[in-house]
Design an enzyme around this catalytic site. Structure first.
Site, short mmCIF file in Angstrom:
data_model
loop_
_atom_site.label_atom_id
_atom_site.label_comp_id
_atom_site.label_asym_id
_atom_site.label_seq_id
_atom_site.Cartn_x
_atom_site.Cartn_y
_atom_site.Cartn_z
N ASP A 151 0.86 -1.18 0.00
CA ASP A 151 0.00 0.00 0.00
C ASP A 151 0.89 1.23 0.00
OD1 ASP A 151 -2.43 -1.39 0.06
OD2 ASP A 151 -2.44 -1.49 2.24
N ASP A 165 -6.97 -1.47 -4.61
CA ASP A 165 -8.06 -1.12 -3.71
C ASP A 165 -8.98 -0.09 -4.36
OD1 ASP A 165 -6.86 -2.78 -1.79
OD2 ASP A 165 -5.77 -1.11 -0.89
#
Length: 192
Positions: A151, A165
């Protein structure tokens, strides 16, 4: 109704009364195939963009100071997330891996009944995002089915996330909108 169907990408029912059933089926088949191609093109693009961004982040940003993009509102910061959103469920990495794999199987099975371009785009975003995060879970350390997702997009006061995402969330939002509008994946419109 025909105008609304042409705008949202459903099969045109105009002239259906005049045509025979076999002709309708031959017309719908190529449309369905085009929708399946659209689904997979969107999925591959979402997957490749996510994968490319993660390669760059790991190479250029991991182990370094975060990059401020918009002051304190948005920064790029490489983290490895073994859990779900907000880092929850770190002990359940294998469960998230199985869920992502199940989502992929369901989308591929649903593709056979797909006759709506908006649904193809939505499902393509979901598929590409799920594949992106599943790739991390399968091939990143600490090992297969336990890998941590990369991330890097870090808005202030929110969870750090990645482009997979984002694709999943955008696909989900589009599915909710299509459902509220009454458009089904097979291209039919229902009024409830």
């Amino acid at each position: 109704m025909a105008e609304a169907e042409s705008v949202i990408g459903t099969p045109d029912s105009a002239g259906a009364e005049d045509s025979a059933v076999p002709e309708e089926r031959t017309e719908e088949r190529p449309r369905g195939k085009r929708r399946i191609v659209a689904l997979f093109v969107v999925a591959v693009l979402a997957y490749l963009i996510d994968l490319g961004s993660k390669i760059v982040v790991v190479e250029k940003l991991e182990g370094r100071e975060p990059i401020k993009v918009i002051g304190d509102l948005l920064r790029f910061e490489a983290i490895r997330n073994p859990g779900a959103a907000f880092g929850m469920g770190e002990a359940f990495t294998i469960v998230f891996t199985c869920i992502a794999a199940a989502v992929i199987v369901v989308i591929i099975r649903l593709a056979r009944k797909l006759y709506s371009l908006p649904w193809a785009i939505a499902l393509g975003l979901l598929l590409g995002g799920a594949l992106g995060n599943l790739t991390d879970r399968l091939f990143r350390s600490p090992g297969a089915f336990e890998g941590a997702v990369v991330d890097f997009i870090a808005p202030a006061h929110f969870a750090v996330f990645n482009l997979a995402d984002s694709a999943i969330v955008c696909g989900g939002i589009l599915i909710v909108i299509l459902s509220f509008r009454g458009l089904d994946p097979d291209g039919t419109i229902h009024k409830d």
